[in-house]
Design a protein around this motif. Structure first.
Motif, PDB file in Angstrom:
ATOM      1  N   THR A  12       0.837  -1.198   0.000  1.00 55.11           N
ATOM      2  CA  THR A  12       0.000   0.000   0.000  1.00 55.11           C
ATOM      3  C   THR A  12       0.877   1.256   0.000  1.00 55.11           C
ATOM      4  O   THR A  12       1.981   1.270   0.538  1.00 55.11           O
ATOM      5  N   VAL A  13       0.345   2.304  -0.615  1.00 52.73           N
ATOM      6  CA  VAL A  13       1.038   3.589  -0.674  1.00 52.73           C
ATOM      7  C   VAL A  13       0.390   4.513   0.345  1.00 52.73           C
ATOM      8  O   VAL A  13      -0.839   4.648   0.361  1.00 52.73           O
ATOM      9  N   PRO A  14       1.177   5.164   1.209  1.00 62.72           N
ATOM     10  CA  PRO A  14       0.588   6.104   2.161  1.00 62.72           C
ATOM     11  C   PRO A  14      -0.181   7.210   1.425  1.00 62.72           C
ATOM     12  O   PRO A  14       0.277   7.709   0.392  1.00 62.72           O
ATOM     13  N   ARG A  15      -1.333   7.589   1.949  1.00 62.45           N
ATOM     14  CA  ARG A  15      -2.217   8.544   1.287  1.00 62.45           C
ATOM     15  C   ARG A  15      -1.537   9.889   1.017  1.00 62.45           C
ATOM     16  O   ARG A  15      -1.765  10.506  -0.016  1.00 62.45           O
ATOM     17  N   LYS A  16      -0.660  10.333   1.900  1.00 59.42           N
ATOM     18  CA  LYS A  16      -0.036  11.648   1.725  1.00 59.42           C
ATOM     19  C   LYS A  16       0.996  11.661   0.592  1.00 59.42           C
ATOM     20  O   LYS A  16       1.340  12.719   0.097  1.00 59.42           O
ATOM     21  N   THR A  17       1.472  10.503   0.149  1.00 58.55           N
ATOM     22  CA  THR A  17       2.459  10.464  -0.934  1.00 58.55           C
ATOM     23  C   THR A  17       1.836  10.202  -2.310  1.00 58.55           C
ATOM     24  O   THR A  17       2.550  10.211  -3.305  1.00 58.55           O
ATOM     25  N   VAL A  18       0.524   9.996  -2.365  1.00 63.69           N
ATOM     26  CA  VAL A  18      -0.141   9.707  -3.641  1.00 63.69           C
ATOM     27  C   VAL A  18       0.023  10.838  -4.654  1.00 63.69           C
ATOM     28  O   VAL A  18       0.350  10.579  -5.816  1.00 63.69           O
TER      29      VAL A  18
END
Length: 84
Positions: free
Chosen positions: A65-71
């Motif tokens: 999963t990719v952290p939401r703040k780095t999307v």
């Protein structure tokens, strides 16, 4: 001292694997591109690489999963990598 020696050995192994991969890539791609269209060959390589990396991450218990703040940064990097 032993840790430095081990790190140096691992570095040489990684260098050897990378050099071998680059050396084999050119003749193999030349042969493959005589049989397959370029987009199919690169697409197949990308799918195979992503499956291998996914299996490796899963076997180590890592999340993909990719952290939401780095999307947003990831989307900008993806866009410039593909279209620029």
């Amino acid at each position: 001292m032993e840790s430095a020696r081990r790190s140096k050995w691992i570095g040489f192994v990684c260098l050897g694997v990378t050099a071998s991969g680059w050396a084999l890539n050119w003749p193999l791609m030349k042969i493959l591109l005589q049989q397959w269209p370029p987009l199919f060959a690169r697409g197949l390589a990308g799918v195979a690489a992503s499956l291998i990396l996914g299996v490796m991450a899963f076997s180590r218990g890592q999340l993909l999963t990719v952290p939401r703040k780095t999307v947003p940064r990831l989307l900008i990097a993806t866009f410039t990598n593909v279209f620029a």
